[in-house]
Structures are given as C-alpha cells and as structure tokens.
Enzyme design. Structure first.
Site, PDB file in Angstrom:
ATOM      1  N   GLU A   1     -10.628 -28.474  19.909  1.00  0.00           N
ATOM      2  CA  GLU A   1      -9.364 -27.955  19.372  1.00  0.00           C
ATOM      3  C   GLU A   1      -9.480 -27.750  17.863  1.00  0.00           C
ATOM      4  O   GLU A   1      -8.984 -26.745  17.327  1.00  0.00           O
ATOM      5  CB  GLU A   1      -8.207 -28.925  19.672  1.00  0.00           C
ATOM      6  CG  GLU A   1      -8.009 -29.220  21.151  1.00  0.00           C
ATOM      7  CD  GLU A   1      -8.763 -30.482  21.594  1.00  0.00           C
ATOM      8  OE1 GLU A   1      -9.962 -30.613  21.232  1.00  0.00           O
ATOM      9  OE2 GLU A   1      -8.167 -31.313  22.304  1.00  0.00           O
TER      10      GLU A   1
ATOM     11  N   SER B   1     -47.831 -30.058  44.008  1.00  0.00           N
ATOM     12  CA  SER B   1     -46.502 -29.511  44.283  1.00  0.00           C
ATOM     13  C   SER B   1     -46.164 -28.324  43.384  1.00  0.00           C
ATOM     14  O   SER B   1     -45.030 -27.854  43.366  1.00  0.00           O
ATOM     15  CB  SER B   1     -45.439 -30.601  44.126  1.00  0.00           C
ATOM     16  OG  SER B   1     -45.309 -30.966  42.771  1.00  0.00           O
TER      17      SER B   1
ATOM     18  N   THR C   1     -44.714 -39.125  39.240  1.00  0.00           N
ATOM     19  CA  THR C   1     -44.587 -37.706  38.888  1.00  0.00           C
ATOM     20  C   THR C   1     -45.178 -37.439  37.514  1.00  0.00           C
ATOM     21  O   THR C   1     -45.834 -36.418  37.292  1.00  0.00           O
ATOM     22  CB  THR C   1     -43.110 -37.280  38.951  1.00  0.00           C
ATOM     23  OG1 THR C   1     -42.683 -37.433  40.307  1.00  0.00           O
ATOM     24  CG2 THR C   1     -42.914 -35.849  38.522  1.00  0.00           C
TER      25      THR C   1
END
Ligand SMILES: NC(=O)c1ccc[n+]([C@@H]2O[C@H](COP(=O)([O-])OP(=O)(O)OC[C@H]3O[C@@H](n4cnc5c(N)ncnc54)[C@H](OP(=O)(O)O)[C@@H]3O)[C@@H](O)[C@H]2O)c1
Ligand SMILES: [Zn+2]
Length: 317
Positions: free
Chosen positions: A46, A163, A191
């Site tokens: 705002e 992957s 990973t």
C-alpha cells in the site's frame, strides 16, 4: 483486484516473513498507482502504491489483497494511517488479516476516518496467492510444495539413478518459475550427490530470483547449503513462506510420511521407464481406505509434451 493479485503473485518468494501483497489505486476508471510488497517485506504494497499515485490518491479507490496493517512499528507509520492521510475515499480488500493481534484493526481505522470499506472480493484467489504466509501463521511452518518429475509408470530415475532429463523444456521452465516464487528449495543429499543440482532460476529476467538452498541430511553440513536434519526442522524456518521440495525419493517419502506436504506439482512425461526408482516409498500406509480423501486435484494442463498435475492436501482443521 485482478491486477493487485497479479502484482502480489509476482512478489511471491521475495517478501518473507511478510505476506506478498499487491495493491492498485484507481481514480475515475484509470489506474493511478501500483505496488507490491518489496523484497524482504518492506515497504508494504500500500505504501508503494500510495507513493506511486502521489496526489492522485485523493478521492481514489484502493484495492489491496490483504487488510492494511494497523500495528504501530518503529519502522514508520502503518498503512491504514497512510491511506487515511492520503485522502483515499474507498478501500476494497480481498481478505482480513488473520493475525489475531491485528485482525480488523486496519479496517476499523479506515472506517473511523470515514473511508468506505469492502472486504471479500476475490478472497479465494488472494488466499491461494498468499498460501505460504497464511500457512506459516496457521501451522507455524512454510507452505510445503513437493515437486516430482515422473514417467507414465511413476518412476523418477533409471535403476542407475540417472534422471536427466525425464521432462522436456517447457516443464522445466515451469519448475524454474516455481523456484523463483519460493523462498527456499530443498533436496536430499542423495540428489545432491547424483545430480549436483544448481537449483537456480534460469529464466530471462528472473536470474536474480534464485532462492535459498537447503539440504536434508543427518550428516555434516555442506558449504553454501542450509541444513535440515529432519523434515520437522521446517518448524524452525520462521522467514520462509514457500518451501519447494525437489526430491529425491527418500526425501519425498520422509516429508509425506511426516504429513508435511501441502501441495504436489507432478510433471508427467510421456515415457515409460519400467524398472527404475520409485517416486515414493513406504509412508506408513496400511489400508487403501486411509489413502483416500487426503488429496484433491486442483489443476491439470499440458506443458509442451508433458502434463502438469497439481494436487493439494485436504486439511479439515
Ligand atoms: N525425477 C525427479 O523429480 C527427481 C528429483 C530429484 C531427484 N531425483 C533422483 O532421485 C535419486 C535420489 O533419490 P534418493 O532417494 O536416493 O535420495 P534423496 O532423497 O535425494 O536423498 C537421500 C538422503 O537424504 C537424507 N534424508 C532422507 N530422509 C531423511 C530424514 N528423514 N531425515 C534426515 N535426512 C534424510 C539422507 O541424507 P544423509 O545420508 O546425508 O543423512 C539420505 O541419504 C537420484 O537418482 C536423482 O536423480 C529425481
Ligand atoms: Zn502495511
């Protein structure tokens, strides 16, 4: 309000611990001011929009995705007081601030100053756009999104662990956009070792929006990665609204088993892997009936040759 929601969505992932609010000021049918919460959470939307509108805020309507703040801070005046001082004549807000310390006070200040106030326009969209911050207020942890890239038969990698890549470019670009709108991304150590993922945002114009990176591990910390030693550590993340969990399989399993996933982004490629790595392991389920009623499909669309499916956790309390 649609424009205010869009501005708020663009700021998602940059404003924590504050909400990603959007604000638009309109006068005589024209937009005279726009704002979103600035990186780090201040200034508020705002205040930005009022500065943009300057003198044209007088007599205007201010649209905001969240109730203007009312609790005084040493960092400056509240948005409710700024709006009064600017001479705005009408405020339309999507939702009330659910924080019990401020709920309703912002609207009270505006109404006491003779400003017309309406609440509830596009409330569902606003709740959706600020889901991270709202989840943090309600559950004391970030909104957690699990991303999975799968084959038709639900595999996330070959038996070797390879992957890259299951999905195509369009799906990966979508992942990069989700990264840009998250405050933190997490992967498991498996990973990190298998893929050495950069987890950055490689989209034109959004390169600066790469979020903090975290590693799930019971072992030693790794340089430049924050450590979570269990999924429950998310309750320590007080300055993260949106956490994106990008795998792999044990990490997805650990978060699901702990019931710490609120949303699943499932990118499904039109390939069959056959023998390979399962997306998710044992999550404590012993009867098929218990699996039902927990997830709701929210979106489904094509991204190039792949499909995106979005699921949300149904929480009744
Ligand atoms: N298709 C996809 O969407 C996608 C996405 C990501 C990865 N992948 C593939 O998935 C494979 C890796 O998956 P993964 O299951 O082997 O490994 P992972 O989930 O990435 O990492 C496993 C490691 O995470 C830590 N961990 C897991 N659960 C934990 C818990 N409850 N508390 C603390 N730490 C925990 C442990 O680290 P420590 O041993 O260090 O304690 C564990 O060895 C790779 O082949 C990768 O290519 C696919
Ligand atoms: Zn404010």
């Amino acid at each position: 309000m649609a424009e205010a929601l869009r501005l708020g969505e663009e700021a998602r992932g940059t404003t924590a611990p504050n909400p990603n609010v959007g604000c638009v000021i309109a006068l005589a049918g024209a937009v005279v001011g726009r704002g979103a919460t600035k990186p780090g959470g201040r200034p508020h939307a705002e205040a930005v929009a009022l500065a943009d509108a300057a003198e044209r805020a007088r007599g205007a309507t201010l649209f905001t995705t969240l109730e203007p703040c009312a609790h005084r801070s040493h960092r400056g005046p509240t948005c409710a007081h700024l709006i009064v001082a600017a001479g705005v004549s009408r405020v339309v807000a999507a939702i009330e601030d659910p924080d019990p310390r401020t709920a309703g006070d912002g609207f009270r200040i505006l109404r006491d100053a003779g400003i017309a106030v309406e609440v509830g326009l596009n409330a569902d969209e606003a709740r959706n756009g600020m889901a991270g911050w709202l989840t943090r207020l309600k559950l004391g942890r970030p909104r957690i999104t699990l991303k999975l890239a799968l084959s038709i038969d639900g595999k996330i990698a070959l038996p070797s662990g390879e992957s890259k890549w299951i999905t195509g470019e369009d799906a990966r670009a979508h992942v990069h956009l989700e990264r840009a709108r998250s405050d933190m991304i997490l992967v498991g150590r498996g990973t990190l070792l298998a893929d050495q993922p950069r987890l950055d945002v490689r989209l034109p114009g959004l390169e600066e929006r790469s979020p903090r990176r975290a590693l799930l591990t019971r072992g030693e910390p790794v340089e430049n990665w924050e450590t979570l030693s269990s999924p429950e550590d998310v309750f320590r993340l007080h300055d993260v609204n949106d956490l994106l969990v990008e795998g792999g399989s044990s990490t997805a399993t650990a978060f699901l088993a702990a019931d710490l996933v609120d949303r699943i982004l499932l990118y499904r490629a039109p390939i069959i892997i056959g023998e390979g790595r399962q997306s998710v392991g044992y999550i404590g389920l012993d009867a098929i009936g218990d699996a039902h009623g927990r997830w709701e499909a929210r979106d489904g669309r094509s991204l190039g040759i792949d499909r995106l499916e979005v699921y949300e956790r149904v929480r009744t309390h």
